[in-house]
Design an enzyme around this catalytic site. Structure first.
Site, PDB file in Angstrom:
ATOM      1  N   SER A 292     -51.671 -57.859  -9.202  1.00 42.18           N
ATOM      2  CA  SER A 292     -52.439 -57.077 -10.168  1.00 42.18           C
ATOM      3  C   SER A 292     -53.222 -58.021 -11.060  1.00 42.18           C
ATOM      4  O   SER A 292     -52.809 -59.167 -11.275  1.00 42.18           O
ATOM      5  CB  SER A 292     -51.509 -56.205 -11.022  1.00 42.18           C
TER       6      SER A 292
ATOM      7  N   TYR B  73     -44.327 -55.354 -16.445  1.00 44.24           N
ATOM      8  CA  TYR B  73     -45.175 -55.229 -15.263  1.00 44.24           C
ATOM      9  C   TYR B  73     -45.956 -56.514 -15.013  1.00 44.24           C
ATOM     10  O   TYR B  73     -46.010 -57.015 -13.887  1.00 44.24           O
ATOM     11  CB  TYR B  73     -46.128 -54.044 -15.445  1.00 44.24           C
TER      12      TYR B  73
END
Length: 254
Positions: free
Chosen positions: A138, A151
């Protein structure tokens, strides 16, 4: 070009969103796809769609955080030419808002889940003379994203694992790369907005879309197209690389 004829691909989290788009595209390009998913309902829907298009797809109920389940599932597939580590979960919160339970849950899926699949598949690829691995990271691993402590940490680990596997298994003819998407319009985004901004979904959707300099969110099919290239023979000279697919987010945001 970009054909996957006679290839066998394992795609974790292959039932929905980016994973479903990758599964369907790989099947259209000739691969037999194995969808490993905790949610077999969505995975079966994706597999049915693949079969309706004339492709080959199999669904395996599997929690990637559970090494025993992963090893058992991989042992049934036996030969694997392509592994796509797509399964992952999100968490919203700063460090002080992230409980130990939150942290452990994210690590179990996003980090240990990738490890479990790599650990099960790499020996197979060594024995068969090579293979291709693609991990989904990501942009949260590349830049500071507000309220994404756990995350971001987990996706940074994915990038580090990508580099390590790419370097350690060069002589085994195993390539390993990763993709770092920005915001992609998936069912997860719609659910996130419904849970956190009831009644304001259109307004917040537009706000999130505009955070990409290109002015919109990405599409799962666009991520799948990049995944296809990186897993194809045309990308045989590429390993140990990360590819942001982000509408200019990383480089063009000021």
């Amino acid at each position: 070009m970009f054909k996957l004829t006679d290839k066998i691909a394992v795609i974790t989290g292959g039932g929905s969103g980016i994973g479903a788009a990758i599964s369907r595209l790989f099947a259209r390009q000739g691969a037999t796809v194995h969808l490993l998913d905790f949610d077999t309902d969505t995975a079966n829907q994706t597999a049915d769609a693949i079969r309706a298009e004339g492709g080959n797809a199999y669904v395996h109920a599997c929690d990637v955080a559970n090494s025993r389940q992963v090893n058992h599932t991989i042992s049934k597939i036996r030969r694997i030419d392509i592994l796509v580590n797509n399964a992952g979960i999100a968490h919203v919160g700063k460090l002080h808002q992230t409980t130990e339970a939150d942290f452990d849950r994210v690590v179990s899926v996003n980090v240990k889940g990738v490890y479990n699949c790599l650990s099960a598949v790499v020996p197979l690829m060594q024995a068969q003379g090579g293979g291709v691995i693609l991990n989904l990271s990501s942009i949260a691993a590349l830049v500071g994203i507000p309220d994404r402590f756990a995350y971001s940490m987990s996706k940074g680990a994915v990038q580090a694992m990508t580099l390590s596997v790419a370097r350690d298994y060069l002589t085994d003819r195993i390539r390993c790369n990763c993709i770092s998407p920005a915001r992609i319009h998936t069912p997860f985004v719609d659910g996130f907005l419904a849970r956190n901004y009831p009644g304001r979904e259109p307004e917040m959707f537009e706000k999130l879309a505009q955070s990409q300099p290109i002015g919109r969110m990405g599409k799962p099919d666009e991520v799948a197209a990049l995944a296809l290239y990186l897993c194809s023979d045309e990308a045989a000279f590429i390993t140990g690389c990360d590819y942001p697919i982000d509408g200019g987010f990383v480089r063009l945001n000021n």
